[in-house]
Design a protein around this motif. Structure first.
Motif, PDB file in Angstrom:
ATOM      1  N   HIS A  72      39.863  55.276  52.770  1.00 27.19           N
ATOM      2  CA  HIS A  72      40.750  54.184  53.181  1.00 27.19           C
ATOM      3  C   HIS A  72      41.400  53.505  51.978  1.00 27.19           C
ATOM      4  O   HIS A  72      42.552  53.082  52.051  1.00 27.19           O
ATOM      5  CB  HIS A  72      39.988  53.139  53.993  1.00 27.19           C
ATOM      6  N   LEU A  73      40.657  53.425  50.888  1.00 30.54           N
ATOM      7  CA  LEU A  73      41.203  52.797  49.684  1.00 30.54           C
ATOM      8  C   LEU A  73      42.098  53.748  48.891  1.00 30.54           C
ATOM      9  O   LEU A  73      42.795  53.328  47.973  1.00 30.54           O
ATOM     10  CB  LEU A  73      40.064  52.306  48.781  1.00 30.54           C
ATOM     11  N   GLY A  74      42.052  55.029  49.241  1.00 26.72           N
ATOM     12  CA  GLY A  74      42.867  56.005  48.522  1.00 26.72           C
ATOM     13  C   GLY A  74      42.282  56.392  47.179  1.00 26.72           C
ATOM     14  O   GLY A  74      42.988  56.907  46.317  1.00 26.72           O
ATOM     15  N   THR A  75      40.969  56.188  46.994  1.00 26.52           N
ATOM     16  CA  THR A  75      40.338  56.496  45.712  1.00 26.52           C
ATOM     17  C   THR A  75      39.543  57.791  45.740  1.00 26.52           C
ATOM     18  O   THR A  75      38.832  58.096  44.799  1.00 26.52           O
ATOM     19  CB  THR A  75      39.401  55.347  45.287  1.00 26.52           C
ATOM     20  N   LEU A  76      39.671  58.561  46.829  1.00 28.27           N
ATOM     21  CA  LEU A  76      38.890  59.779  46.965  1.00 28.27           C
ATOM     22  C   LEU A  76      39.817  60.965  47.169  1.00 28.27           C
ATOM     23  O   LEU A  76      40.708  60.926  48.008  1.00 28.27           O
ATOM     24  CB  LEU A  76      37.938  59.661  48.159  1.00 28.27           C
ATOM     25  N   SER A  77      39.604  62.010  46.378  1.00 31.58           N
ATOM     26  CA  SER A  77      40.305  63.265  46.614  1.00 31.58           C
ATOM     27  C   SER A  77      39.247  64.314  46.945  1.00 31.58           C
ATOM     28  O   SER A  77      38.064  64.015  46.997  1.00 31.58           O
ATOM     29  CB  SER A  77      41.119  63.668  45.378  1.00 31.58           C
ATOM     30  N   PHE A  78      39.678  65.550  47.165  1.00 31.11           N
ATOM     31  CA  PHE A  78      38.745  66.548  47.682  1.00 31.11           C
ATOM     32  C   PHE A  78      37.532  66.741  46.774  1.00 31.11           C
ATOM     33  O   PHE A  78      36.404  66.712  47.227  1.00 31.11           O
ATOM     34  CB  PHE A  78      39.458  67.870  47.939  1.00 31.11           C
ATOM     35  N   VAL A  79      37.732  66.983  45.511  1.00 29.38           N
ATOM     36  CA  VAL A  79      36.618  67.114  44.573  1.00 29.38           C
ATOM     37  C   VAL A  79      36.914  66.202  43.392  1.00 29.38           C
ATOM     38  O   VAL A  79      37.839  66.432  42.631  1.00 29.38           O
ATOM     39  CB  VAL A  79      36.458  68.578  44.087  1.00 29.38           C
ATOM     40  N   ASP A  80      36.148  65.150  43.283  1.00 26.54           N
ATOM     41  CA  ASP A  80      36.331  64.229  42.167  1.00 26.54           C
ATOM     42  C   ASP A  80      35.006  63.579  41.810  1.00 26.54           C
ATOM     43  O   ASP A  80      33.971  63.857  42.409  1.00 26.54           O
ATOM     44  CB  ASP A  80      37.412  63.187  42.482  1.00 26.54           C
ATOM     45  N   GLU A  81      35.043  62.688  40.819  1.00 29.73           N
ATOM     46  CA  GLU A  81      33.824  62.040  40.343  1.00 29.73           C
ATOM     47  C   GLU A  81      33.198  61.150  41.405  1.00 29.73           C
ATOM     48  O   GLU A  81      31.974  61.058  41.491  1.00 29.73           O
ATOM     49  CB  GLU A  81      34.135  61.211  39.090  1.00 29.73           C
ATOM     50  N   THR A  82      34.006  60.506  42.222  1.00 31.73           N
ATOM     51  CA  THR A  82      33.467  59.630  43.264  1.00 31.73           C
ATOM     52  C   THR A  82      32.652  60.434  44.261  1.00 31.73           C
ATOM     53  O   THR A  82      31.526  60.069  44.606  1.00 31.73           O
ATOM     54  CB  THR A  82      34.608  58.888  43.995  1.00 31.73           C
ATOM     55  N   LEU A  83      33.204  61.533  44.714  1.00 33.93           N
ATOM     56  CA  LEU A  83      32.502  62.388  45.669  1.00 33.93           C
ATOM     57  C   LEU A  83      31.242  62.972  45.049  1.00 33.93           C
ATOM     58  O   LEU A  83      30.156  62.910  45.640  1.00 33.93           O
ATOM     59  CB  LEU A  83      33.419  63.502  46.157  1.00 33.93           C
ATOM     60  N   LEU A  84      31.356  63.523  43.862  1.00 37.02           N
ATOM     61  CA  LEU A  84      30.212  64.135  43.194  1.00 37.02           C
ATOM     62  C   LEU A  84      29.128  63.092  42.909  1.00 37.02           C
ATOM     63  O   LEU A  84      27.942  63.341  43.137  1.00 37.02           O
ATOM     64  CB  LEU A  84      30.660  64.815  41.897  1.00 37.02           C
ATOM     65  N   GLY A  85      29.526  61.929  42.446  1.00 35.44           N
ATOM     66  CA  GLY A  85      28.561  60.868  42.156  1.00 35.44           C
ATOM     67  C   GLY A  85      27.814  60.413  43.396  1.00 35.44           C
ATOM     68  O   GLY A  85      26.594  60.225  43.369  1.00 35.44           O
ATOM     69  N   ASN A  86      28.540  60.245  44.487  1.00 38.37           N
ATOM     70  CA  ASN A  86      27.899  59.839  45.744  1.00 38.37           C
ATOM     71  C   ASN A  86      26.980  60.932  46.282  1.00 38.37           C
ATOM     72  O   ASN A  86      25.907  60.637  46.812  1.00 38.37           O
ATOM     73  CB  ASN A  86      28.951  59.467  46.784  1.00 38.37           C
ATOM     74  N   ALA A  87      27.392  62.172  46.168  1.00 43.08           N
ATOM     75  CA  ALA A  87      26.554  63.276  46.641  1.00 43.08           C
ATOM     76  C   ALA A  87      25.273  63.372  45.816  1.00 43.08           C
ATOM     77  O   ALA A  87      24.172  63.517  46.371  1.00 43.08           O
ATOM     78  CB  ALA A  87      27.331  64.591  46.576  1.00 43.08           C
ATOM     79  N   LEU A  88      25.403  63.275  44.510  1.00 40.80           N
ATOM     80  CA  LEU A  88      24.215  63.327  43.647  1.00 40.80           C
ATOM     81  C   LEU A  88      23.304  62.125  43.880  1.00 40.80           C
ATOM     82  O   LEU A  88      22.075  62.258  43.857  1.00 40.80           O
ATOM     83  CB  LEU A  88      24.625  63.406  42.174  1.00 40.80           C
ATOM     84  N   ALA A  89      23.883  60.970  44.100  1.00 42.12           N
ATOM     85  CA  ALA A  89      23.077  59.774  44.386  1.00 42.12           C
ATOM     86  C   ALA A  89      22.294  59.944  45.682  1.00 42.12           C
ATOM     87  O   ALA A  89      21.136  59.515  45.788  1.00 42.12           O
ATOM     88  CB  ALA A  89      23.969  58.543  44.458  1.00 42.12           C
ATOM     89  N   LEU A 153      41.680  60.742  62.837  1.00 40.24           N
ATOM     90  CA  LEU A 153      40.669  59.900  63.462  1.00 40.24           C
ATOM     91  C   LEU A 153      40.124  58.983  62.380  1.00 40.24           C
ATOM     92  O   LEU A 153      40.072  59.361  61.214  1.00 40.24           O
ATOM     93  CB  LEU A 153      39.528  60.747  64.035  1.00 40.24           C
ATOM     94  N   ASP A 154      39.701  57.810  62.755  1.00 38.87           N
ATOM     95  CA  ASP A 154      39.128  56.896  61.782  1.00 38.87           C
ATOM     96  C   ASP A 154      37.720  57.378  61.437  1.00 38.87           C
ATOM     97  O   ASP A 154      36.849  57.390  62.307  1.00 38.87           O
ATOM     98  CB  ASP A 154      39.083  55.481  62.359  1.00 38.87           C
ATOM     99  N   PRO A 155      37.475  57.773  60.189  1.00 44.90           N
ATOM    100  CA  PRO A 155      36.143  58.246  59.816  1.00 44.90           C
ATOM    101  C   PRO A 155      35.051  57.209  60.087  1.00 44.90           C
ATOM    102  O   PRO A 155      33.911  57.574  60.374  1.00 44.90           O
ATOM    103  CB  PRO A 155      36.264  58.537  58.316  1.00 44.90           C
TER     104      PRO A 155
END
Length: 183
Positions: A72-89, A153-155
């Motif tokens: 929603h904030l537009g800070t996530l792309s398909f593979v990036d640090e945000t996604l990887l960091g959240n997955a590892l966390a 759809l709204d995630p």
């Protein structure tokens, strides 16, 4: 993404998903029924079932909320640090939570006189099931979040129910499989 925040719009988007997930949960119950003899033979596993599937669902829900917000904030792309960091966390949290769950399960079973499995076995079943479910939860959460977003759809409305139900079903299957390997 523009979303109509009305009860009708939310119901229209979520009701079909919730109806399908209800049928999926019935399948999970049937799998659990097939696992009944093993659960009755080893009461510590009976204690472990709701905790493992609940914790895996919670981990997936937290990840889903974080990814939905980032989309929603537009800070996530398909593979990036945000996604990887959240997955590892999420996986790291599982590595800290499931040993505690295994210890608590064995202690509760021992306290109530129902522990027939050795401590190490209960601990290994808990950790192995938890880590496998955490990885599955991450994969399902990422796929469902992106699919919901692409389907407009709204995630926030659809991802958490799908992830928690998937973790319920797969949690029973993974716990059963790990038990078959380790017990």
């Amino acid at each position: 993404m523009t979303t109509a925040w009305t009860i009708r719009a939310i119901t229209r988007a979520t009701l079909p998903i919730l109806l399908v997930l209800t049928l999926v949960e019935l399948g999970s119950g049937l799998v659990l029924l097939g696992f009944e003899a093993t659960l009755l033979q080893y009461p510590s596993l009976l204690i472990l079932v709701p905790v493992v599937i609940g914790t895996a669902g919670n981990l997936g829900s937290v990840l889903a909320a974080r990814l939905s917000t980032a989309l929603h904030l537009g800070t996530l792309s398909f593979v990036d640090e945000t996604l990887l960091g959240n997955a590892l966390a999420t996986v790291a949290l599982a590595l800290t939570m499931f040993p505690a769950i295994g210890i608590g399960t064995w202690a509760l079973a021992a306290f109530t006189g129902g522990s027939r499995l050795p401590f190490v076995t209960v601990l290994l079943v808990s950790i192995t099931s938890g880590v496998v479910l955490a990885v599955i939860s991450v994969l399902v959460t990422v796929l469902v979040t992106y699919a919901a977003y692409r389907l407009r759809l709204d995630p926030d409305d659809v991802v958490i129910p799908i992830v928690t139900n998937t973790c319920d079903v797969l949690g029973v299957l993974v716990l059963f499989a790990v038990t078959q390997l380790l017990v």
